[in-house]
Design an enzyme around this catalytic site. Structure first.
Site, PDB file in Angstrom:
ATOM      1  N   SER A 205      -2.905  15.068   0.706  1.00  0.00           N
ATOM      2  CA  SER A 205      -3.677  14.002   0.079  1.00  0.00           C
ATOM      3  C   SER A 205      -4.925  13.635   0.868  1.00  0.00           C
ATOM      4  O   SER A 205      -5.951  13.314   0.283  1.00  0.00           O
ATOM      5  CB  SER A 205      -2.808  12.758  -0.092  1.00  0.00           C
ATOM      6  OG  SER A 205      -1.674  13.064  -0.843  1.00  0.00           O
TER       7      SER A 205
ATOM      8  N   HIS B 188      -5.131   8.538   3.444  1.00  0.00           N
ATOM      9  CA  HIS B 188      -5.965   8.532   2.244  1.00  0.00           C
ATOM     10  C   HIS B 188      -7.333   7.937   2.539  1.00  0.00           C
ATOM     11  O   HIS B 188      -8.375   8.499   2.176  1.00  0.00           O
ATOM     12  CB  HIS B 188      -5.296   7.707   1.144  1.00  0.00           C
ATOM     13  CG  HIS B 188      -4.060   8.346   0.602  1.00  0.00           C
ATOM     14  ND1 HIS B 188      -3.349   7.800  -0.449  1.00  0.00           N
ATOM     15  CD2 HIS B 188      -3.397   9.470   0.952  1.00  0.00           C
ATOM     16  CE1 HIS B 188      -2.307   8.564  -0.721  1.00  0.00           C
ATOM     17  NE2 HIS B 188      -2.313   9.586   0.122  1.00  0.00           N
TER      18      HIS B 188
END
Length: 358
Positions: A262, A320
């Protein structure tokens, strides 16, 4: 998305299935159950010192060991000194990635020039040869040629993630996978998991979602940067986002393993949305609702910032956010500072590869 465990626990949550990965070094704690048969507590009898001495002599005569209290599991100590090696690894790996990408681009251009006439000759021979029908290799080549350059570039990344996903299903490799394919600032192995965890997914849904997003944005990012620069940015983003996760976990004390691509995919998403903020995007299950890429990026950054501040533990919001910020920085400033200044390195490599004239 990068999934992470609850703070202080020695397990890793992976994917929406809630699968738990046992840490190999975790102590198995002892749980003492206290049962009460009725509503009244029984007062413990007071033992005199004389009786204690008699009980000790009796235990020695019988040769029975006294009861030992179960050991309490020790939580890992957080220390910012342990982040020095990951910091050096992050800087060194990022520099080597972009340097190797510059050399790779030089070699690719040189190879294309040298193989131009070979390709013309090969095309001429293919016209003379009889065409084969139903050949599996020919069908694969046709499918491969129908893909865009970006899709061909990320195919190797997707295949690597699928291979690592299969390795998670082998019981014999569980200890190795937890040690090298999950990133944890409390682990003994700190550096290489920063890269390897970028290709690691324990949940099929987790891997499928990440790879779908990467496949969707592959054409745009490769057309914008080229495959060499894209791969350098992607690999560097995985390491940088993991290092940001290390720093946040150490600062908050919420130590635990994380895995997933991610962070790197957030860099790709942020780079495309920053470069083309007016592009229209849509949700997979709701294609009728569209929104601009700029608004999507702002929403994602706001959610990850809120999750980091409020301590949400389902996703690794620090990774993230680190990946998204690196993608924005690279499009605005990094491309000028890093990629456009690769000419001295390319000249050194050219002089090394070119034989001296006699």
């Amino acid at each position: 998305m990068a999934w992470r465990s609850r703070a202080g626990s020695w397990v890793a949550w992976s994917g929406a299935t809630g699968a738990i990965l046992p840490h190999p070094g975790a102590h198995r704690g002892f749980l003492l159950h206290h049962q009460q048969r009725c509503g009244f507590r029984k007062v413990a009898k007071r033992v005199e010192p004389k009786k204690e001495a008699e009980q000790g002599e009796l235990v020695q005569k019988r040769g029975v060991a006294p009861p030992v209290e179960p050991p309490t599991p020790q939580l890992p100590k957080r220390s910012f000194r342990r982040l020095v090696k990951p910091l050096v690894f992050t800087v060194g790996f990022t520099g080597c990635s972009f340097g190797a990408a510059a050399i790779w681009q030089y070699e690719s251009l040189k190879s294309r020039v040298q193989s131009y006439f070979d390709e013309v000759r090969a095309d001429w021979l293919d016209k003379l040869r009889p065409q084969k029908h139903g050949d599996f290799r020919k069908q694969v080549n046709q499918w491969w040629n129908s893909l865009s350059e970006g899709q061909r570039t990320v195919t190797g990344i997707i295949a690597s993630n699928a291979l690592v996903f299969c390795c998670w299903r082998i019981p014999y490799l569980q200890r190795t996978m937890v040690r090298y394919f999950t990133s944890n600032p409390a682990s003994k192995t700190l550096c290489w998991p920063m890269l390897l965890s970028t290709f690691s997914h324990y949940s099929l849904f987790h891997m499928a979602a990440n790879m779908y997003v990467l496949w969707s944005f592959s054409s745009s990012i490769v057309n914008m940067m080229g495959r060499e620069q894209f791969l350098a940015m992607y690999l560097s983003a995985g390491v940088i986002s993991t290092f940001v996760s290390y720093v946040c976990k150490t600062a908050t004390g919420r130590l635990g393993p994380s895995l997933g691509a991610s962070g790197a995919i957030m860099t790709v998403l942020a780079a495309v949305c920053t470069k083309m903020p007016e592009a229209k995007l849509a949700i997979i299950f709701l294609p009728m609702y569209t929104f601009t890429a700029g608004n999507a990026l702002k929403t994602i950054v706001a959610l990850d910032t809120a999750g980091l501040i409020m301590g949400w533990r389902f996703f690794d919001h620090a990774a993230h956010l680190g990946g998204a910020l690196f993608g924005i920085w690279y499009v605005l400033y990094g491309h000028e500072l890093i990629w456009k200044n690769r000419e001295p390195l390319v000249k050194i490599w050219h002089n090394f590869r070119t034989p001296p004239k006699v």
